[in-house]
Design an enzyme around this catalytic site. Sequence first.
Site, PDB file in Angstrom:
ATOM      1  N   GLY A 127      72.084  75.175  33.066  1.00  0.00           N
ATOM      2  CA  GLY A 127      72.578  76.478  33.501  1.00  0.00           C
ATOM      3  C   GLY A 127      73.218  76.387  34.868  1.00  0.00           C
ATOM      4  CG  MET A 178      69.890  73.007  37.200  1.00  0.00           C
ATOM      5  SD  MET A 178      69.872  71.881  38.627  1.00  0.00           S
ATOM      6  CE  MET A 178      71.441  72.241  39.367  1.00  0.00           C
ATOM      7  CG  HIS A 189      77.139  67.382  32.230  1.00  0.00           C
ATOM      8  ND1 HIS A 189      77.446  68.240  31.222  1.00  0.00           N
ATOM      9  CD2 HIS A 189      76.428  68.135  33.113  1.00  0.00           C
ATOM     10  CE1 HIS A 189      76.958  69.435  31.470  1.00  0.00           C
ATOM     11  NE2 HIS A 189      76.330  69.390  32.610  1.00  0.00           N
ATOM     12  CG  ASP A 236      78.029  66.255  27.874  1.00  0.00           C
ATOM     13  OD1 ASP A 236      78.424  66.515  29.033  1.00  0.00           O
ATOM     14  OD2 ASP A 236      78.065  67.077  26.945  1.00  0.00           O
TER      15      ASP A 236
END
Length: 196
Positions: free
Chosen positions: A65, A95, A118, A170
């Site tokens: 987020g 996060m 990422h 990612d």
Amino acid sequence: MNTLVKSSSGIQQISVDSMLLSRRKIFIEGEINPESACEFVKALMVLNAEDTNKYIDCFINSPGGEMNSGLLIYDAIQSSRAPVRLFCIGRAYSMGAVLFACGRHGRYILPHGELMLHEPLLGNRIGGNSSSIQSISKSLLEMKRMMNRLLAGHIGRSEKEVEKMTGHEDHYFNAEECVKAGLADEIVDFAKLLEG
């Protein structure tokens, strides 16, 4: 979700969250945003007020987020007087992965848990003139360097190594890869989650 609890005054209906909080177990679940960050900080404050010597167990299952909200949670965990153990119980992405990896009192992952790291992402579409876009880009690069420095300090890797782990796309880590990369301390089973 509620559960029934027998007491000397009869049977009561208590929320599962309240019961878990009374056992010093709190959650970071779903999207990390200002509301979820504040709820987490409130719970951490209550548990610190009760006892600063007993562990607080924090369970993470989050897609990540907002960075600012995540950094609020990070600051609260890092400065908690009571030790906070972190558990990845599913996924800890973006996060959520940073919060998990930055634990100081134990970072435990279930056998099928997964982390994803990422580069910082823009939450909204970019708009405005070239100067404002340049400013946003500069701010994003500063945030990237700060996050890489923060992670490097917690996982015992160089900033260059962390850059490889977070750069461009990612990067997914299964439980074994998390331990090998220094993102987790130990793979545990469900019984570890039940410890008091």
